[in-house]
Design a protein around this motif. Structure first.
Motif, short mmCIF file in Angstrom:
data_model
loop_
_atom_site.label_atom_id
_atom_site.label_comp_id
_atom_site.label_asym_id
_atom_site.label_seq_id
_atom_site.Cartn_x
_atom_site.Cartn_y
_atom_site.Cartn_z
N ASP A 7 1.41 1.79 -10.57
CA ASP A 7 0.49 0.99 -11.39
C ASP A 7 0.99 0.87 -12.83
OD1 ASP A 7 -1.42 0.40 -9.47
OD2 ASP A 7 -2.71 2.11 -9.97
N ARG A 65 -2.35 4.36 -8.34
CA ARG A 65 -1.18 4.35 -7.48
C ARG A 65 0.04 4.71 -8.32
NH1 ARG A 65 -2.23 -1.49 -4.50
NH2 ARG A 65 -4.29 -0.99 -3.63
N SER A 76 0.69 -3.61 -4.05
CA SER A 76 1.51 -2.87 -5.00
C SER A 76 2.86 -3.57 -5.16
CB SER A 76 1.73 -1.44 -4.51
OG SER A 76 0.52 -0.72 -4.51
N PRO A 77 3.46 -3.47 -6.34
CA PRO A 77 2.96 -2.76 -7.53
C PRO A 77 1.92 -3.59 -8.27
CG PRO A 77 5.09 -3.76 -8.00
CD PRO A 77 4.82 -4.02 -6.55
N ARG A 78 0.83 -2.94 -8.66
CA ARG A 78 -0.25 -3.63 -9.35
C ARG A 78 0.03 -3.69 -10.85
NH1 ARG A 78 -5.59 -0.49 -7.10
NH2 ARG A 78 -4.53 1.19 -8.23
#
Length: 330
Positions: free
Chosen positions: A78, A75, A129-131
């Motif tokens: 990430d 993503r 998200s955000p991861r």
């Protein structure tokens, strides 16, 4: 140099025989200083404990799981944290979490909830998200899409003497489980050489692979930090992280994050705030074992003079050609 270890080792007794294969994968046997055997499953020239595979890897199939990890879809926002075990993973994960939120507030989750080793494909895809993903997997086992799309990567390194001591206590705290260690530190040190700095997946290969990757890919967004620098000047290093993440920050936020992420405060938060399911699953007495001292130079309390001299000689050999500079004391 003094050492805390004067205890004698328990008797080893008869050694069990281990199969040469585990789920079709080759098995190697290493031995500690007392001759205790410790099997490792070999995957892509990397050693994995059968106990960890059975208890932690989803489905218990390490080959399938590694393929899942390699095929994760990246993503845009990430961030991937990569550390060798016992090198400050919880610490940097909490720092990144606070900086991305813009608040010095603990995440009630533990970092294992976003750790690639423990998650299924569905769980990884289900993360909001955000991861902030994290892993101990080596560079060659990281998600290909994250690397191809140049998602931000943070690599934290710690001097191997303190890693050895911290790893020893980590496995001792597991009691009598599959991954427990029952010997003395002196006996464990032989195993550390075999498991942690050997040709298959050792500490030295882990850190130097990232060093080479950064040199070979100068435009890749990777931030390399030293555990010892973070300990010596946390506000300076946290500011580096904030700039790398390109998040807004103030001096007040940096100070607050440094204070909340001080080792003793993190240890207290882990006990009082976080849902530490790993401890409940692994530790026989239910006591947390992820946080012990978090200091630099504790190795001096465990290494004998002779052991330290041998380690220094070996370290020079392991790191031949590397430009990494480690601090063993502050």
């Amino acid at each position: 140099m003094t050492t805390k270890e004067n205890e004698s080792s328990s008797e080893c007794g008869g050694h069990p025989s281990y199969p040469k294969e585990f789920n079709g994968l080759p098995v190697e046997i290493d031995y500690d200083g007392a001759g205790r055997p410790f099997p490792s499953v070999i995957v892509d020239d990397q050693k994995f404990s059968p106990g960890i595979i059975n208890h932690m890897i989803p489905g218990g199939n390490i080959v399938e799981h590694l393929e899942t990890i390699r095929n994760i879809i990246a993503r845009d926002d990430d961030v991937l944290i990569c550390t060798y075990p016992k090198s400050g993973t919880h610490w940097i994960w909490e720092i990144v979490s606070m900086l991305r939120k813009g608040k010095a507030e603990y995440d009630p989750r533990i970092k294992e909830t976003t750790m690639l080793e423990f998650l299924t494909k569905e769980q990884i895809e289900g993360l909001e998200s955000p991861r902030i993903l994290n892993t101990h997997f080596p560079l060659r086992m990281l998600p290909k899409d994250l690397l191809d799309k140049k998602r931000k990567l943070i690599h934290v390194m710690r001097n191997p003497k303190d890693v050895a001591v911290s790893t020893y206590h980590h496995f001792k705290a597991m009691g009598t489980g599959d991954n427990a260690y029952l010997g003395t530190f002196s006996e464990y040190l032989s195993l550390f050489y075999a498991l942690e700095v050997g040709e298959k997946g050792g500490w030295n290969k882990y850190v130097t692979d990232f060093e080479k990757f950064a040199k070979d890919n100068p435009d890749y967004p990777i931030l390399s930090l030293y555990f010892e620098d973070m300990k010596q000047d946390p506000k300076r290093e946290i500011t580096k992280v904030a700039k790398f993440l390109d998040v807004p920050y103030t001096a007040e936020l940096i100070t607050a994050v440094a204070e909340r992420c001080d080792f003793e405060n993190l240890k207290k938060a882990n006990q009082e705030i976080k849902d530490d399911f790993i401890t409940r699953k692994v530790a026989p007495d239910g006591k947390q074992f992820m946080y012990r001292k978090g200091t630099v130079g504790d190795w001096k309390n465990w290494f004998t003079v002779a052991q330290n001299e041998l380690f220094d000689e070996s370290f020079e050999r392991w790191m031949s050609g590397s430009e990494l500079k480690f601090k063993f004391v502050l």
